[in-house]
Design an enzyme around this catalytic site. Sequence first.
Site, PDB file in Angstrom:
ATOM      1  N   SER A 152       1.546  19.532 -23.911  1.00 38.96           N
ATOM      2  CA  SER A 152       1.457  18.757 -25.144  1.00 38.96           C
ATOM      3  C   SER A 152       0.616  19.533 -26.143  1.00 38.96           C
ATOM      4  O   SER A 152      -0.316  20.257 -25.748  1.00 38.96           O
ATOM      5  CB  SER A 152       0.809  17.390 -24.885  1.00 38.96           C
ATOM      6  OG  SER A 152       0.494  16.731 -26.104  1.00 38.96           O
ATOM      7  N   TYR A 166      -6.229  12.748 -21.700  1.00 39.36           N
ATOM      8  CA  TYR A 166      -4.856  13.252 -21.626  1.00 39.36           C
ATOM      9  C   TYR A 166      -4.781  14.685 -22.134  1.00 39.36           C
ATOM     10  O   TYR A 166      -4.149  15.550 -21.518  1.00 39.36           O
ATOM     11  CB  TYR A 166      -3.950  12.340 -22.447  1.00 39.36           C
ATOM     12  CG  TYR A 166      -2.520  12.814 -22.595  1.00 39.36           C
ATOM     13  CD1 TYR A 166      -1.589  12.586 -21.591  1.00 39.36           C
ATOM     14  CD2 TYR A 166      -2.099  13.468 -23.752  1.00 39.36           C
ATOM     15  CE1 TYR A 166      -0.270  13.007 -21.730  1.00 39.36           C
ATOM     16  CE2 TYR A 166      -0.793  13.886 -23.900  1.00 39.36           C
ATOM     17  CZ  TYR A 166       0.122  13.651 -22.892  1.00 39.36           C
ATOM     18  OH  TYR A 166       1.427  14.061 -23.040  1.00 39.36           O
TER      19      TYR A 166
END
Length: 257
Positions: A152, A166
Amino acid sequence: MARPRTPASLQQVTVVTGGSRGIGAATALRLARDGHHLGIGYSTDEEAAERAAAAVRSAGGEAVTVRLDTSEAAGVDRLFDTVREALGPVTGLVNNAGVSGPLGRFTETSPEVMRRVVDVNVTGALLCARRALRELSTAYGGPGGAIVNVSSSAATLGSPGEYVHYAASKAAVDAMTVGLAKEFTGEGVRVNCVQPGSVLTGMHAKMGDPDRAWKKAGITPARRPGEPEEIADAVAWLLSDEASYVSGAVLRVAGGL
């Protein structure tokens, strides 16, 4: 020395974790169109997994679905064993399964959420890569192949006020990619990674903000969210012979972010 090519006689069999929806489902369909057979791993939504498998079959591929928790080694082994038995030797992995937990300040994120994110996004990715490498590496008698990890853009942006935990887990995926590429490229396995930006998937609703992808458009140079198919295109290229000299790359697919 000639560059490595996939033997024409070798059927491409690719495992896609988190393959029932979003980027995973789009990737499975794209790969089917490229001639792959697909092993679709999923965690909870059997109906969505079967829809993804049906789409693969409609595109000319074969598919099998397996429910598992990627953070458990026994489930990962069952996934690969099932795919091998149903479709043949595995030639590739798309390490896509991931969770985030709800959006919020770091200090308000529960330890349980943090642990689950690390369990799935880091330990799960490592376990899947480990099993795939034991299938693919020529040192283990495998045919060679490719792994694409799905990271990501959060890994480098940090995602303050949203999900720092995250972001940290995805930074670990990037580091894993580089390390495995250095260790296994000489054994016939290319390992690469894509870093999606904000993409139109159901993950935003799960985090608590269904409109988040469009809200992020304002800070994205492309001025729009990505489509799952755009990430799938990048994954498919990294798995293909066109990327035969690409290993250890972290490819950002984030609209300029």
